[in-house]
Write a protein that holds these residues in place. Structure first.
Motif, PDB file in Angstrom:
ATOM      1  N   ALA A 106       0.848  -1.203   0.000  1.00  0.00           N
ATOM      2  CA  ALA A 106       0.000   0.000   0.000  1.00  0.00           C
ATOM      3  C   ALA A 106       0.880   1.247   0.000  1.00  0.00           C
ATOM      4  O   ALA A 106       0.606   2.211  -0.728  1.00  0.00           O
ATOM      5  CB  ALA A 106      -0.920  -0.016   1.219  1.00  0.00           C
ATOM      6  N   ILE A 115      -2.634   6.613  -4.789  1.00  0.00           N
ATOM      7  CA  ILE A 115      -3.651   6.820  -3.750  1.00  0.00           C
ATOM      8  C   ILE A 115      -3.054   7.648  -2.612  1.00  0.00           C
ATOM      9  O   ILE A 115      -1.836   7.683  -2.422  1.00  0.00           O
ATOM     10  CB  ILE A 115      -4.235   5.487  -3.185  1.00  0.00           C
ATOM     11  CG1 ILE A 115      -3.144   4.438  -2.975  1.00  0.00           C
ATOM     12  CG2 ILE A 115      -5.334   4.935  -4.030  1.00  0.00           C
ATOM     13  CD1 ILE A 115      -3.671   3.103  -2.449  1.00  0.00           C
ATOM     14  N   VAL A 118      -5.354   4.432   2.198  1.00  0.00           N
ATOM     15  CA  VAL A 118      -6.157   3.214   2.039  1.00  0.00           C
ATOM     16  C   VAL A 118      -6.299   2.565   3.417  1.00  0.00           C
ATOM     17  O   VAL A 118      -5.342   2.510   4.187  1.00  0.00           O
ATOM     18  CB  VAL A 118      -5.549   2.252   0.981  1.00  0.00           C
ATOM     19  CG1 VAL A 118      -4.148   1.784   1.355  1.00  0.00           C
ATOM     20  CG2 VAL A 118      -6.467   1.055   0.759  1.00  0.00           C
ATOM     21  N   PRO A 260     -13.604   7.498   3.409  1.00  0.00           N
ATOM     22  CA  PRO A 260     -12.187   7.132   3.584  1.00  0.00           C
ATOM     23  C   PRO A 260     -11.865   6.698   5.019  1.00  0.00           C
ATOM     24  O   PRO A 260     -10.733   6.333   5.300  1.00  0.00           O
ATOM     25  CB  PRO A 260     -11.443   8.420   3.232  1.00  0.00           C
ATOM     26  CG  PRO A 260     -12.405   9.253   2.482  1.00  0.00           C
ATOM     27  CD  PRO A 260     -13.765   8.900   2.994  1.00  0.00           C
ATOM     28  N   CYS A 263     -12.348   3.040   3.788  1.00  0.00           N
ATOM     29  CA  CYS A 263     -11.924   2.637   2.445  1.00  0.00           C
ATOM     30  C   CYS A 263     -10.653   3.382   2.029  1.00  0.00           C
ATOM     31  O   CYS A 263      -9.577   2.815   2.037  1.00  0.00           O
ATOM     32  CB  CYS A 263     -13.072   2.874   1.464  1.00  0.00           C
ATOM     33  SG  CYS A 263     -12.755   2.282  -0.190  1.00  0.00           S
ATOM     34  N   GLY A 264     -10.753   4.663   1.714  1.00  0.00           N
ATOM     35  CA  GLY A 264      -9.555   5.419   1.356  1.00  0.00           C
ATOM     36  C   GLY A 264      -9.877   6.522   0.374  1.00  0.00           C
ATOM     37  O   GLY A 264     -11.044   6.847   0.146  1.00  0.00           O
ATOM     38  N   ALA A 270      -8.770   3.250  -4.082  1.00  0.00           N
ATOM     39  CA  ALA A 270      -8.532   2.626  -2.773  1.00  0.00           C
ATOM     40  C   ALA A 270      -9.362   1.342  -2.670  1.00  0.00           C
ATOM     41  O   ALA A 270      -8.886   0.311  -2.188  1.00  0.00           O
ATOM     42  CB  ALA A 270      -8.891   3.599  -1.652  1.00  0.00           C
ATOM     43  N   LYS A 271     -10.601   1.405  -3.152  1.00  0.00           N
ATOM     44  CA  LYS A 271     -11.476   0.234  -3.077  1.00  0.00           C
ATOM     45  C   LYS A 271     -10.912  -0.915  -3.926  1.00  0.00           C
ATOM     46  O   LYS A 271     -10.882  -2.064  -3.490  1.00  0.00           O
ATOM     47  CB  LYS A 271     -12.881   0.619  -3.557  1.00  0.00           C
ATOM     48  CG  LYS A 271     -13.922  -0.417  -3.222  1.00  0.00           C
ATOM     49  CD  LYS A 271     -15.310   0.118  -3.428  1.00  0.00           C
ATOM     50  CE  LYS A 271     -16.339  -0.959  -3.182  1.00  0.00           C
ATOM     51  NZ  LYS A 271     -17.689  -0.525  -3.478  1.00  0.00           N
ATOM     52  N   ILE A 274      -8.091  -2.512  -2.124  1.00  0.00           N
ATOM     53  CA  ILE A 274      -8.579  -3.374  -1.033  1.00  0.00           C
ATOM     54  C   ILE A 274      -9.069  -4.708  -1.606  1.00  0.00           C
ATOM     55  O   ILE A 274      -8.680  -5.782  -1.152  1.00  0.00           O
ATOM     56  CB  ILE A 274      -9.711  -2.662  -0.255  1.00  0.00           C
ATOM     57  CG1 ILE A 274      -9.128  -1.499   0.550  1.00  0.00           C
ATOM     58  CG2 ILE A 274     -10.460  -3.627   0.657  1.00  0.00           C
ATOM     59  CD1 ILE A 274     -10.167  -0.550   1.140  1.00  0.00           C
TER      60      ILE A 274
END
Ligand SMILES: C=C(O[C@H]1C=CC=C(C(=O)O)[C@@H]1O)C(=O)O
Length: 370
Positions: A106, A115, A118, A260, A263-264, A270-271, A274
């Motif tokens: 990440a 991103i 996350v 977020p 999630c982010g 971000a999703k 994941i």
């Protein structure tokens, strides 16, 4: 007596019928919602009325418990419930190195600029030999400020949790939501000092909510950021309040889930990260749950000139939904505890691992030594 509600829940477990017991934050009343049959009702557009239990990924179904029967009791017997000795889970070296590697991946994505944040998570399995109701009584006792619930559907599963996070609360066209992020262990009563990492991480959630809702609501304003205690942890929280146009609730809800905080950002990237990298199913963890489109009676304004009218009560539509955090899924002889935390460029992998261990204590404390 609250015991009546527990007896009714025990009968439902035996007869394979869906129910939920829940207590709202800082309230003493325990509510039981009971569905008459074991049908699985799937949410279509959030205009339905009932108790919703929604997963993280809304590509899977959000489940509605019909409020065929509602019973409310004050939960005084909780006072007599004994706390259990906390059992900490023995360190799992393989799981730790797997999680540290995930955080590293990440951080690579964040450093590449793809991103900003996350939220990563994991599932911890522990043996379980207790009685569901006894576990839930301890949960009610330990977490008076949380939304505490015990949810069961024979065709879906059994979950419990004590969450500190409101997803959205509505009263007619008024709404309240919150941005919650940043975690510290509480060592005493003193409020914690927050680092730049934690303040930025939480501000990002606040900014996201304002941005996501501005176009969809009539007004929105953020209150002061504050430190709040959730069990043995501290978090940073900003409440946001506003109004929305009639029939816009579904859109407000879709804009708010997932934030977020679970999630982010940016959300879709971000999703994707994941779903591609966590390599387990979050299921209902980081989803949301609570009362959906319930009719509430409010006394009319007493200052009305026409006193005759003050005898009437006005009925409004209310919803009260919480993010499913600090939760666990119960099986016959095993429990899965779900925990996670936000990763940003300032994250230190070892500290992030530690943070998920601290969060797992919220549920481990009510399981005790098994
Ligand atoms: C994802 C979780 O917490 C969220 C809520 C508060 C603080 C969080 C954090 O500090 O990372 C998380 O965003 C969890 O408890 O599993």
């Amino acid at each position: 007596m609250m015991q009546e509600l527990f007896n009714r829940a025990a009968t439902c477990l035996k007869e394979q019928l869906p129910f939920v017991l829940y207590r709202k934050p800082n309230e003493i009343e325990l509510t039981g919602v009971f569905q008459n049959n074991d049908e699985v009702h799937k949410i279509k557009d959030f205009t339905e009325k009932g108790f919703v239990f929604a997963p993280f990924n809304l590509k899977s179904d959000a489940i509605l418990l019909k409020m065929d029967s509602i019973q409310k009791e004050s939960n005084s017997i909780v006072d007599s419930v004994m706390a259990k000795e906390m059992s900490s889970k023995p360190l799992d070296a393989v799981e730790k190195s797997r999680y540290l590697k995930l955080i590293g991946n990440a951080l690579d994505k964040i450093n590449d600029g793809e991103i900003n944040k996350v939220v990563l998570s994991r599932k911890i399995e522990v043996d379980y030999k207790d009685d569901y109701s006894e576990t839930f009584k301890r949960l009610l006792k330990q977490y008076p400020k949380a939304f505490c619930y015990f949810w069961h559907h024979p065709k879906i599963g059994t979950w419990m949790g004590a969450t500190p996070e409101i997803l959205v609360k509505t009263n007619g066209s008024q709404f309240t939501t919150m941005s919650l992020a940043g975690t510290q262990n509480s060592t005493g009563l003193e409020k914690p000092q927050w680092s730049k990492k934690e303040i930025n991480e939480q501000q990002l959630v606040t900014d996201y909510i304002v941005d996501a809702l501005t176009e969809k609501v009539v007004s929105i304003r953020a209150l002061e950021r504050e430190s709040i205690k959730a069990g043995l942890l501290w978090h940073l929280r900003t409440e946001l309040k506003g109004t929305f146009s009639p029939n816009q609730f579904g859109n407000v809800l879709k804009a708010l889930h997932p934030t977020p905080a679970v999630c982010g950002s940016p959300l879709q990237k971000a999703k994707e990260f994941i779903l591609d990298n966590e390599l387990y199913d979050r299921s209902f963890y980081t989803g949301f749950l609570g009362e959906l489109n319930v009719k509430s009676e409010l006394p009319r304004n007493r200052n009305r000139r026409n006193q005759e009218n003050s005898a009437y009560r006005s009925v409004t539509n209310t919803s009260e939904l919480f993010v499913n955090l600090r939760c666990m899924q119960l099986h016959k002889s095993k429990v899965s505890i779900y925990v996670g935390g936000g990763i940003t460029s300032d994250s230190i992998p070892e500290s992030e691992w530690h943070e998920t261990s601290l969060k797992s204590n919220t549920m481990l404390r009510v399981l005790g030594s098994n």
